[in-house]
Design an enzyme around this catalytic site. Sequence first.
Site, PDB file in Angstrom:
ATOM      1  N   ASP A 115      12.929 -13.477  16.325  1.00 30.42           N
ATOM      2  CA  ASP A 115      13.740 -12.368  16.850  1.00 30.42           C
ATOM      3  C   ASP A 115      14.649 -11.870  15.727  1.00 30.42           C
ATOM      4  OD1 ASP A 115      15.768 -10.838  17.939  1.00 30.42           O
ATOM      5  OD2 ASP A 115      16.012 -12.069  19.730  1.00 30.42           O
TER       6      ASP A 115
ATOM      7  N   THR B 103       7.366   3.673  31.098  1.00 24.93           N
ATOM      8  CA  THR B 103       7.333   5.135  31.071  1.00 24.93           C
ATOM      9  C   THR B 103       7.390   5.660  29.639  1.00 24.93           C
ATOM     10  OG1 THR B 103       8.422   5.249  33.205  1.00 24.93           O
ATOM     11  CG2 THR B 103       8.460   7.254  31.884  1.00 24.93           C
TER      12      THR B 103
ATOM     13  N   PHE C 153      20.540 -16.364  21.178  1.00 25.88           N
ATOM     14  CA  PHE C 153      20.758 -15.128  21.931  1.00 25.88           C
ATOM     15  C   PHE C 153      19.542 -14.221  21.751  1.00 25.88           C
ATOM     16  CE2 PHE C 153      21.934 -10.839  22.839  1.00 25.88           C
ATOM     17  CZ  PHE C 153      22.752 -10.946  23.945  1.00 25.88           C
TER      18      PHE C 153
END
Lengths: 487, 487
Positions: B314, B369, B205
């Site tokens: 991860d 952003t 996952f």
Amino acid sequence: MRAARLLHLRSLLQTRTQCRANSILSHEPSGPKMNTEIPGPKSKEFIKKLEKTQNPFSTVFVLDVEKSIGNYSVDIDGNVMLDVYEQIASLPLGYNHPSIQKVFQDPKNLSQLVNRPALGVHPTPQFIKQIEEILLPVAPKGLEYVQPMMCGSCSNENAFKAICIWYADKHRDGKPFTDEDLKSSMYNKAPGCPTVSLMSFEGAFHGRTFGALSCTHSKPIHKLDIPSFDWPIAPFPRYKYPLEANERENAKEDEKCLARIEELFHEYKSKQKPVVGVVVEPIQSEGGDYHGSPNFFQQLQKLTNQNGAALLVDEVQTGLGATGKFWAHEYFNLPASPDIVTFSKKFQTGGYFAKAKFQPKQPYRIFNTWMGEPAKMLVLDAILKTVKEENLIENTRKTGDLFLNGLKNVSKQYPQLVLNTRGLGTFCAFDMPSASVRDKFINQMRNAGIQIGACGDVSVRFRPALIFTEKHANIVLNKMVEVAKNF
Amino acid sequence: MRAARLLHLRSLLQTRTQCRANSILSHEPSGPKMNTEIPGPKSKEFIKKLEKTQNPFSTVFVLDVEKSIGNYSVDIDGNVMLDVYEQIASLPLGYNHPSIQKVFQDPKNLSQLVNRPALGVHPTPQFIKQIEEILLPVAPKGLEYVQPMMCGSCSNENAFKAICIWYADKHRDGKPFTDEDLKSSMYNKAPGCPTVSLMSFEGAFHGRTFGALSCTHSKPIHKLDIPSFDWPIAPFPRYKYPLEANERENAKEDEKCLARIEELFHEYKSKQKPVVGVVVEPIQSEGGDYHGSPNFFQQLQKLTNQNGAALLVDEVQTGLGATGKFWAHEYFNLPASPDIVTFSKKFQTGGYFAKAKFQPKQPYRIFNTWMGEPAKMLVLDAILKTVKEENLIENTRKTGDLFLNGLKNVSKQYPQLVLNTRGLGTFCAFDMPSASVRDKFINQMRNAGIQIGACGDVSVRFRPALIFTEKHANIVLNKMVEVAKNF
């Protein structure tokens, strides 16, 4: 001791009351004031530090977030700039607005700020009320379902997923998944992971994660070296300005684009990659501030419906009033609402509004750890209340009209330099003769105390806060003339 | 009036000082206390409201974020639960920790909380210091570059991009892009957008956006109906427990997986989809708490290097101490550090640590952003300081040892029900005979006042905060026996 404490408490209360009573504008400086070139020596020193651990090439200056106020950003060299870019269009009320300060000062909000919940499994009653009382009242007409997210890219990615899920369910006639669906999906294969596609536009920008990036076509540097989905890419209108003098030609441009869109629907159907959704900005922003006509969008919606696809309007940059309407797509008088509208930036929280049919029937399909953030909803609440109380969207429409007129006048004075002025509200832009001229102009404007942004190959874009008024517009226009004069 | 105000001020100061002086644990209830079934009537009422605008199917209960404290979550029906899941493993210090409260109460932080900057263009000096003083000191050994992000998915997506960019630059011998690269990239085509691949694992996952989802293979419901990249998917070891009784067989399992990984490198090279990176969790969490041996990870790193690919670990769920080490991959004694390590959840901010060579040479390639958030860094600072001051990683290691032993004892008492107990630190799990038994067990535990999580097909996972102690562990173990007894 007691007296001193009381005095301190009183003065604190006074400051706060003053801040509330006066508009933020009365705390602003009277205009830009530059001490150094940008970046100044202190900014350069910090940028050097950044180099050790970060890619610093995009850094313009280092922001003094304490001294910045209203429409003015101040850098750590003490340069005071009128900020007509506002952190890439993401600050609706400028800097240090008292209504947002109050959110963090109110002890009642503390537990919501401190404990970020996993909203998909353990929502708070406050969050459920926030959905109802903050987000839904600003939903685009016809969209009754809302899903908060974290940022623009993940809002688009999840909206894409909602479209794919809706389309597949429709084509399965609501039947359950087969064993083959389940098994193949675990290995990224059809039929579980089908080869459907999303249509996007040349010049579009929808974000930088792998799905969003497959729909982004604004600049090669965003896309180079990254694998991408083979999804259809249609032309987006490129109009001649002034619009009123080029009506026939621009109408032809619409037709040409629409014809190609229709072709692409068919091409990708025969390629076994049917288009499940069309993803479009109401104004292509990052790509160069390209506008599409109401007619173009109406026909696009019709074509999308006819081909059984969903229409996603990405209002990440345009949403929350910058164009003089709350949502830019309101200008298009669409006969029905778009199917999904994504938002982020000025909202502080990402997310999307959608028709109810885009709500998956099973849990955990649109899901992640956080699913938004109550703290951001508190800030959004303060923003929306201020926007309403101070009529800021009307302000943006009125200021925008004056500002665009002013830009057109500058364009008349400097027709070789300032081209194709265009805009809705204060969401304005113009073109320059080349990228190098544009970059030089932006740099000189910044050194004259006006912070503006680039977009597309040769365009300059204005993205002021909603508290940008006539006074600020005039300062920008005067500085433009000053810079253009000596260019 | 004055006296009353002073008294109020004093009592405020006293409360605050008390909170600081005592550990959060002294404010906790003595144990779970249940008023109603879960979800209770008030939760149900709010869930009904949610239904109008949201998909409510994953909602377990509605959280009273004000009353929740330390290891205990309280719902709006007043049920007090020992929370061993902590908002999907995302709260390192439990609820309403005074050190995090202080972040929002300190007026010095106000401007950082109020004004979210676009950090890629206008970083603040505070943020640059935060990178240096908060993030870098906890960097995995050998990783000197750090990029903050928003959430786990976008951390992985951007780390994937950094790998693709590094790989392409290496294969271009650092030469500039060709015209063909630039043009083809705008249409999602090679050579600009190459057909390279990332290898991931069965049961993995890594998130739910399109790139991350292409590497996720934990449950079909996450993937069904969503188009996916054709990227290689390798088997991840599935060990027999207890490990000490199955050493030979488990070593064979490692060999089998590694052989297939090697094959996949070759297969995808000949398919013209060379593997640029391997993405792996140190413990497959969502997929069912599957562990890999140090030898497996050492050999995986070797194979990855040999094939010119990068190794991404991860640590979104495992990072920040839950396994009894700061990073779970520290257990593997890798001869060199992994190339990239991603984080989120307990960090409050997403991001990744990387070797310097994964820093793109051009700006705007890893960009968005916000690029993280200073407010989240302030919270992370408070968390890391508390973890250090209170020796919470050592606590987690010690408590974890006791807890795992306790789980093994429960397994001995109920060998048909509680299987394959395993864990590192308090990052523990066990299997049950079937999904329906597991779901029923979790439900009964919750109604007995213990909030735990499911993972994989038949597993139960514990994800307590780092302030989970022996006392809490014993409450969980006793309740497990109680529930198992009457099962």
